[in-house]
Design an enzyme around this catalytic site. Structure first.
Site, PDB file in Angstrom:
ATOM      1  CE1 TYR A 130      -4.000   1.958   0.211  1.00  0.00           C
ATOM      2  CE2 TYR A 130      -2.614   3.395   1.534  1.00  0.00           C
ATOM      3  CZ  TYR A 130      -3.761   3.186   0.795  1.00  0.00           C
ATOM      4  OH  TYR A 130      -4.664   4.209   0.629  1.00  0.00           O
ATOM      5  CB  SER A 237       8.211   9.263  12.482  1.00  0.00           C
ATOM      6  OG  SER A 237       9.522   8.830  12.277  1.00  0.00           O
ATOM      7  CD  GLN A 259      12.230  10.869  12.300  1.00  0.00           C
ATOM      8  OE1 GLN A 259      11.117  10.362  12.316  1.00  0.00           O
ATOM      9  NE2 GLN A 259      13.059  10.707  11.292  1.00  0.00           N
ATOM     10  CG  HIS A 262       8.436  12.312   8.933  1.00  0.00           C
ATOM     11  ND1 HIS A 262       8.190  11.966   7.634  1.00  0.00           N
ATOM     12  CD2 HIS A 262       9.695  11.901   9.192  1.00  0.00           C
ATOM     13  CE1 HIS A 262       9.263  11.365   7.125  1.00  0.00           C
ATOM     14  NE2 HIS A 262      10.195  11.331   8.037  1.00  0.00           N
ATOM     15  CD  GLU A 327      10.179   5.151  13.381  1.00  0.00           C
ATOM     16  OE1 GLU A 327       9.822   6.235  13.914  1.00  0.00           O
ATOM     17  OE2 GLU A 327       9.800   4.800  12.249  1.00  0.00           O
ATOM     18  CG  HIS A 328      14.417   6.820  13.142  1.00  0.00           C
ATOM     19  ND1 HIS A 328      13.116   7.267  13.126  1.00  0.00           N
ATOM     20  CD2 HIS A 328      14.610   6.194  11.958  1.00  0.00           C
ATOM     21  CE1 HIS A 328      12.546   6.922  11.979  1.00  0.00           C
ATOM     22  NE2 HIS A 328      13.417   6.275  11.251  1.00  0.00           N
ATOM     23  CG  ASP A 361      14.224   8.858   6.848  1.00  0.00           C
ATOM     24  OD1 ASP A 361      13.925   7.840   7.493  1.00  0.00           O
ATOM     25  OD2 ASP A 361      14.060  10.018   7.275  1.00  0.00           O
ATOM     26  CD  GLU A 415       0.515 -33.415  25.879  1.00  0.00           C
ATOM     27  OE1 GLU A 415       0.047 -33.413  24.715  1.00  0.00           O
ATOM     28  OE2 GLU A 415       1.455 -32.662  26.230  1.00  0.00           O
ATOM     29  CG  HIS A 420      -1.378 -37.445  19.267  1.00  0.00           C
ATOM     30  ND1 HIS A 420      -2.714 -37.184  19.118  1.00  0.00           N
ATOM     31  CD2 HIS A 420      -0.720 -36.319  18.884  1.00  0.00           C
ATOM     32  CE1 HIS A 420      -2.858 -35.935  18.672  1.00  0.00           C
ATOM     33  NE2 HIS A 420      -1.659 -35.393  18.522  1.00  0.00           N
TER      34      HIS A 420
END
Lengths: 436, 436
Positions: A130, A237, A259, A262, A327-328, A361, A415, A420
């Site tokens: 997207y 961001s 930043q 943004h 994040e950064h 970036d 179990e 099994h």
């Protein structure tokens, strides 16, 4: 002005905790609307997508014009100035070179009991990317999403990129072309996510959807998760710069603003061990805001969510950084490697004063799709593995089954799972009979 | 009887598509209830957890008795018979040996432009594992969730395992002990997920939550996702067996039933290239259902969701298998490696007739937490990387910045991000001035 904190202040812990908990995003609750759009696209396919595109993007499409034609793409790409084309090509090449190294290895071995074990990686068959329209239509994000998928070996790559009022971004089309994507639909919003997840008459469904988007896109991705894979739901961001006094305050101010520009919800934080330097950076930010083109965005971000923290030493800075899990993270200090060794949680780290975050970036090579909102504690930036999956494999020999099968029988019995146990017991009985 | 399909039938495509789309799970919508429980735990912490445990598990706790004491754990473990302890120890050892090989490598290199690039992996700091109570309280699942976390290097491992009416499973406590987990809370449901995500006075919050659970647990995991990481939301179990005529129909029948006995919503499918073998397996399943202890579960699963598909050859079987994208795939054919090479989508593959799927559930080594509901198209079984995250790293030298910085400036300008460009330009200006 942003917040000023000092680790020596009596109220530091309280204020720092409040900074971490600060709610920066007031996402509207569009879940009901999105649910209706997805149901509509599942029921009516192309017709729904076309109606919703007319409504939201003021663009009249037919099934035949949902996708850009090769001629339209070629024509748009032809408009891109050579300097921009060259820059985008260099970026694509460097991002590809970085991500190629992330390709995982298959493994197969025989263990001491004679069991053959291993795994095999493979790409998802089809992925959909997207790309937001309007202001947030970033060609760099096309590269960052599509190239890891291409490197993973994804067979079919689709892009959905809305073109409100029919206006498209030639650089986005060029970035798609450079990333090996030739199917680009001019649709957006929840309807695009639904079309990629479920398919329509024209649009083939994909297995994984990635890429940023507005609240509608984010809600749609959450809803189709399970039917298809998705990447993270990205928040606003963030950058954390740890800088000592041996830096140009102007550079650090610009990095913080890169930043802040943004998004009004973005967050820029400086941690420094020098109170005078903290003041110098604050003054530099104010000065630059006088002329910054996007000051109307960066200013509110800096005033509302920015912070400058003065601490005693760099070890303390590392501890605070891990609580932020940024994040950064820029480490503008004399020995950035030593500081990096003390850092546990961060999406992407930039070492030394010659590595502004903006390099990452666009052109550095590492991905710029990174974990926000402290999720670097448990998640990674977008990478090649996000477009691959691992199949485990096991092969028993009769001898291996004799060695380890009895333990499986015991555990199955404990179990209460009779079939099994029986599936192992029947084979062991045959082996014993054959030997008898 | 289950469905019989034949790829030569005129209606095969329609019926196969219907089989793929079959809705096996009718999950109740408990989202509002779960939202209220999470809000309550966030607001009132231990008090809410204790009240909800009294209500749902009929168990009266205090903050001091939320967790098992070391003495309680030691005492419970002491009750485990030696044969079960030995089996669980062998399983733990084999699972650990497999997962150790999944530890990823860090990377660092210098590219031709002089840019230093790479990444570093690290474990999440704290993980919480959910273990269901009652019938679905499987010690094997404790090993499968906890050992990958332990191998990843997770610093703090917590288990929440409800003990309805105070009844606990000594094997679960032993499995936790063998996996290096010593903090085990006797709480469950959405309240346990909320407590692990947000923390309470007694329970420290974690960064990642994994493990299976009922509808309340699944809804809670979806809701806390973002605040913490989660693993997949697992659906009912599935097996696909591809078998040629050179197999014992009884073995294949047992293998099919070993999934069917998990859950009435489980699905077992056989694909074979021999119509007589198909009938023989169907008869064998019916015969075994007469005596299988869990026939009351396996019978409905097999009748409602089971299928036997006869196809022309094994290539066709591989194509059908990829459309199913099975959680478990047994390849009981003469040359399983050749068939495996044709398979693209599967969670775990079991090669040859000596490798019943139950080996993978307990003792083989690979993980038994696997993608269900066709999600093997885009996701992998639980593994060490689920408990780790990757931090990317970049370091420019002045020369590297001069080489690639101008392209970043061009791209920043094309995206209208002035401070991004300025952060590079300011540094390049200094370099040029220093040279001038």
């Amino acid at each position: 002005m942003p917040q000023f904190l000092n680790t020596n202040d009596a109220d530091f812990d309280t204020r720092f905790a409040a900074l971490l908990e600060m709610k920066r995003e007031d996402a509207p609750d569009v879940d009901d609307t999105v649910a209706a759009i997805i149901a509509d696209v599942r029921a009516r396919g192309d017709a729904a997508v076309i109606e919703l595109t007319a409504k939201f993007d003021r663009l009249s499409l037919t099934p035949e014009t949902l996708a850009f034609t090769p001629e339209e793409i070629a024509s748009a790409i032809g408009q891109v100035p050579a300097v921009e084309r060259d820059a985008l090509e260099l970026a694509a090449e460097r991002i590809r070179a970085y991500h190629v190294r992330q390709r995982p290895e298959d493994a197969r071995w025989t263990d001491p009991d004679g069991a053959e074990l291993g795994w095999r990686w493979g790409p998802v068959s089809a992925a959909g990317l997207y790309v937001p329209g309007g202001l947030a239509s970033y060609p760099s994000s096309v590269l960052m999403n599509a190239i890891p998928a291409q490197v993973a070996g994804v067979g079919r790559l689709t892009i959905c990129a809305p073109t409100p009022d029919g206006i498209s971004n030639p650089l986005v089309l060029l970035a798609a072309h450079l990333s090996g994507v030739d199917t680009i639909y001019r649709i957006g919003g929840a309807q695009a996510i639904a079309a990629m997840a479920y398919g329509t008459g024209t649009i083939a469904p994909v297995d994984k959807i990635t890429g940023p988007g507005n609240a509608f896109v984010a809600a749609a991705k959450r809803r189709v998760f399970g039917k298809v894979g998705i990447d993270m739901i990205a928040g606003p961001s963030e950058i954390l710069v740890i800088a000592d006094a041996d830096n140009d305050p102007d550079w650090i101010a610009t990095d913080l603003l890169s930043q802040a520009e943004h998004d009004e919800s973005a967050q820029s934080i400086l941690i420094t061990d020098d109170a005078d330097f903290a003041q110098a950076v604050a003054r530099a930010v104010e000065a630059q805001l006088q002329t910054l083109p996007r000051a109307a965005i960066a200013g509110p971000s800096w005033r509302d969510f920015g912070a400058i923290i003065t601490c005693s030493d760099l070890s303390e800075a590392a501890t605070l950084s891990d609580r932020i899990a940024p994040e950064h993270l820029e480490l503008c200090v004399a020995d950035p490697e030593a500081l990096f060794a003390k850092i546990t949680h961060a999406g992407a780290v930039f070492l030394g004063q010659w590595t502004p975050e903006a390099i990452g970036d666009y052109i550095g090579g590492p991905n710029h799709v990174l974990p926000t909102a402290r999720s670097a504690r448990f998640s990674s930036g977008l990478n090649v593995l996000d477009f691959m999956k691992r199949t485990t494999v096991a092969r028993m020999t009769p001898a291996a089954l004799k060695a380890i099968g009895p333990a499986a029988e015991v555990l199955a019995a404990s179990e209460g799972l009779g079939a099994h146990g029986a599936s192992v017991a029947a084979r062991l009985a045959r082996l014993n009979a054959d030997e008898g």
